[in-house]
Scaffold this motif. Sequence first.
Motif, short mmCIF file in Angstrom:
data_model
loop_
_atom_site.label_atom_id
_atom_site.label_comp_id
_atom_site.label_asym_id
_atom_site.label_seq_id
_atom_site.Cartn_x
_atom_site.Cartn_y
_atom_site.Cartn_z
N TYR A 151 0.82 -1.22 0.00
CA TYR A 151 0.00 0.00 0.00
C TYR A 151 0.85 1.27 0.00
CZ TYR A 151 -4.30 -2.60 0.86
OH TYR A 151 -5.39 -3.44 0.75
N GLU A 152 2.06 1.19 0.57
CA GLU A 152 2.97 2.33 0.68
C GLU A 152 2.30 3.51 1.39
OE1 GLU A 152 6.26 4.71 -2.02
OE2 GLU A 152 5.21 2.98 -2.86
N VAL A 153 2.21 3.39 2.71
CA VAL A 153 1.63 4.45 3.54
C VAL A 153 2.53 5.68 3.51
CG1 VAL A 153 0.95 5.09 5.88
CG2 VAL A 153 0.53 2.76 5.05
N GLU A 154 1.94 6.86 3.34
CA GLU A 154 2.72 8.10 3.32
C GLU A 154 2.16 9.19 4.21
OE1 GLU A 154 4.94 9.94 0.68
OE2 GLU A 154 5.91 8.12 -0.05
N GLY A 155 0.87 9.12 4.55
CA GLY A 155 0.27 10.19 5.34
C GLY A 155 -0.33 9.69 6.64
N LEU A 156 -0.33 10.55 7.66
CA LEU A 156 -0.87 10.19 8.96
C LEU A 156 -1.45 11.44 9.62
CD1 LEU A 156 -0.99 7.82 11.11
CD2 LEU A 156 1.05 8.87 12.11
N CYS A 169 -2.57 6.22 1.68
CA CYS A 169 -1.66 5.36 0.92
C CYS A 169 -1.43 5.89 -0.50
CB CYS A 169 -2.22 3.95 0.84
SG CYS A 169 -2.60 3.23 2.46
N LYS A 170 -0.22 5.65 -1.00
CA LYS A 170 0.13 6.09 -2.36
C LYS A 170 -0.43 5.17 -3.42
CE LYS A 170 4.17 7.59 -3.50
NZ LYS A 170 5.65 7.73 -3.66
N LYS A 171 -0.71 3.93 -3.04
CA LYS A 171 -1.22 2.99 -4.02
C LYS A 171 -2.13 1.98 -3.34
CE LYS A 171 3.12 0.38 -3.69
NZ LYS A 171 4.32 -0.10 -4.41
N SER A 172 -2.77 1.15 -4.15
CA SER A 172 -3.69 0.15 -3.64
C SER A 172 -3.18 -1.24 -4.00
CB SER A 172 -5.09 0.35 -4.21
OG SER A 172 -5.95 -0.69 -3.78
N ALA A 173 -3.37 -2.17 -3.08
CA ALA A 173 -2.96 -3.54 -3.35
C ALA A 173 -4.00 -4.27 -4.18
CB ALA A 173 -2.74 -4.29 -2.04
N GLU A 174 -5.18 -3.69 -4.28
CA GLU A 174 -6.26 -4.33 -5.03
C GLU A 174 -6.08 -4.13 -6.53
OE1 GLU A 174 -9.82 -2.71 -3.51
OE2 GLU A 174 -9.41 -3.29 -1.44
N THR A 181 -5.82 -0.63 -9.38
CA THR A 181 -6.86 0.38 -9.52
C THR A 181 -6.27 1.78 -9.31
OG1 THR A 181 -7.49 0.51 -7.20
CG2 THR A 181 -8.43 -1.28 -8.49
N ASP A 182 -7.07 2.79 -9.67
CA ASP A 182 -6.68 4.18 -9.45
C ASP A 182 -7.15 4.67 -8.08
OD1 ASP A 182 -5.44 4.73 -11.98
OD2 ASP A 182 -7.45 4.63 -12.86
N GLU A 183 -7.70 3.77 -7.27
CA GLU A 183 -8.21 4.17 -5.96
C GLU A 183 -7.07 4.20 -4.94
OE1 GLU A 183 -11.16 1.18 -5.37
OE2 GLU A 183 -12.78 2.45 -6.14
N ARG A 184 -7.02 5.29 -4.19
CA ARG A 184 -6.02 5.44 -3.13
C ARG A 184 -6.75 5.33 -1.78
NH1 ARG A 184 -3.54 4.55 -7.07
NH2 ARG A 184 -2.40 6.05 -8.36
N PRO A 185 -6.54 4.24 -1.05
CA PRO A 185 -7.28 4.03 0.18
C PRO A 185 -6.74 4.85 1.35
CG PRO A 185 -5.76 2.22 -0.18
CD PRO A 185 -5.66 3.11 -1.39
N VAL A 186 -7.64 5.23 2.25
CA VAL A 186 -7.29 5.86 3.52
C VAL A 186 -7.85 4.98 4.62
CG1 VAL A 186 -7.57 7.89 5.00
CG2 VAL A 186 -7.27 8.18 2.53
N VAL A 204 -9.88 7.53 -2.45
CA VAL A 204 -9.75 8.71 -3.31
C VAL A 204 -9.40 8.22 -4.70
CG1 VAL A 204 -8.48 10.83 -3.73
CG2 VAL A 204 -8.94 10.12 -1.38
N ASP A 205 -10.21 8.61 -5.69
CA ASP A 205 -9.95 8.20 -7.07
C ASP A 205 -8.88 9.11 -7.67
OD1 ASP A 205 -10.25 8.13 -10.05
OD2 ASP A 205 -11.75 6.63 -9.54
N ALA A 206 -7.69 8.57 -7.86
CA ALA A 206 -6.55 9.37 -8.32
C ALA A 206 -6.79 9.98 -9.69
CB ALA A 206 -5.29 8.50 -8.35
N ARG A 207 -7.40 9.23 -10.59
CA ARG A 207 -7.64 9.73 -11.94
C ARG A 207 -8.62 10.91 -11.91
NH1 ARG A 207 -8.96 5.56 -16.69
NH2 ARG A 207 -6.90 4.87 -15.98
N THR A 208 -9.66 10.80 -11.10
CA THR A 208 -10.64 11.87 -11.00
C THR A 208 -10.02 13.14 -10.43
OG1 THR A 208 -12.48 10.33 -10.70
CG2 THR A 208 -12.82 12.58 -9.93
N VAL A 209 -9.23 12.99 -9.38
CA VAL A 209 -8.59 14.15 -8.75
C VAL A 209 -7.67 14.85 -9.74
CG1 VAL A 209 -6.95 14.87 -6.98
CG2 VAL A 209 -8.74 13.22 -6.42
#
Length: 297
Positions: A151-156, A169-174, A181-186, A204-209
């Motif tokens: 997932y590569e956690v970057e924010g807290l 997270c910077k990316k999704s394992a799904e 996917t382009d979804e970035r989970p929190v 958060v949908d990265a492509r939409t943002v």
Amino acid sequence: MKKNGSRIYTVYTLVAAMILSATVAFSADRGLLSRYHFADKPEYRIKLPSSLREISGLAVSEAGKLFAHDDEVSTVFLLEPRSGRVLKKFHVITARWYGNGRIEDDFEDIAIAGNRFFLVTSSGTLYEFREGKNEEKVQAVVYKTGLGTSYEVEGLCYDPVTDALLLSCKKSAEKKGFRKTDERPVFSFSLTSMTLRKSPRFYVDARTVAASVGKKGFKPSAIARHPVSGTFFLLSAESRLIAEIDAGTGFLLNVIALPAAYHPQPEGMVVMPDNTLLISSEDILQGTVSAYSMRLK
């Protein structure tokens, strides 16, 4: 058929972009990101000492004290917000095979909940500790979230409403099919049970943002809760974007691009008690912190 299909796809893309643009513009009225004028020069910009050249995270205490850390060693700095002067620094330690020692890891962000301090690594490991005196070594308690490197956690940040830490997270394992996917989970980590909620608090949908402001890519490098609106700001270092997310629904409210001149590699973010937004950036020679005041409109 190929030409018609291509035309249909093009029309669909344009319509989707128009709808998205209208949605973002309309939703911005419900958030506070538009109150910060990033097109202007920062209200002030401070240069940090060389020890914080790779500044990775910012956090503020209830008393308004500003803390920061770099991304390799578990040393926490107390900064004077207007000058960047280091008022003190203390070291977070854990038991090692040779005895207690500072932790060397890929530290990504810091958060404060009351008198409890937390550092998070890219693999999602959380270190809890207390504030130390100058040059003091403070013992940490370690929590494994189980997120791992995929997932590569970057924010807290801390959410007082749910008494939980949010990990962006910077990316999704799904995956969808053969691609990620382009979804970035929190994710949400409860400070009551000290466990991670298995399903993300929101995506958060990265492509939409990115598409909403004509950019490509959105990989959150920091997350901050705004104390007035309760919304969440997510910062992306790669594309220099800030997105505002509704806390209750996870809906995208607004997206704004940061000027590269003041934010070469924005990695950290926090909202001060007076609602000033601070954004820290790594740089080749020294890190910086840029400040933006929240305006009436």
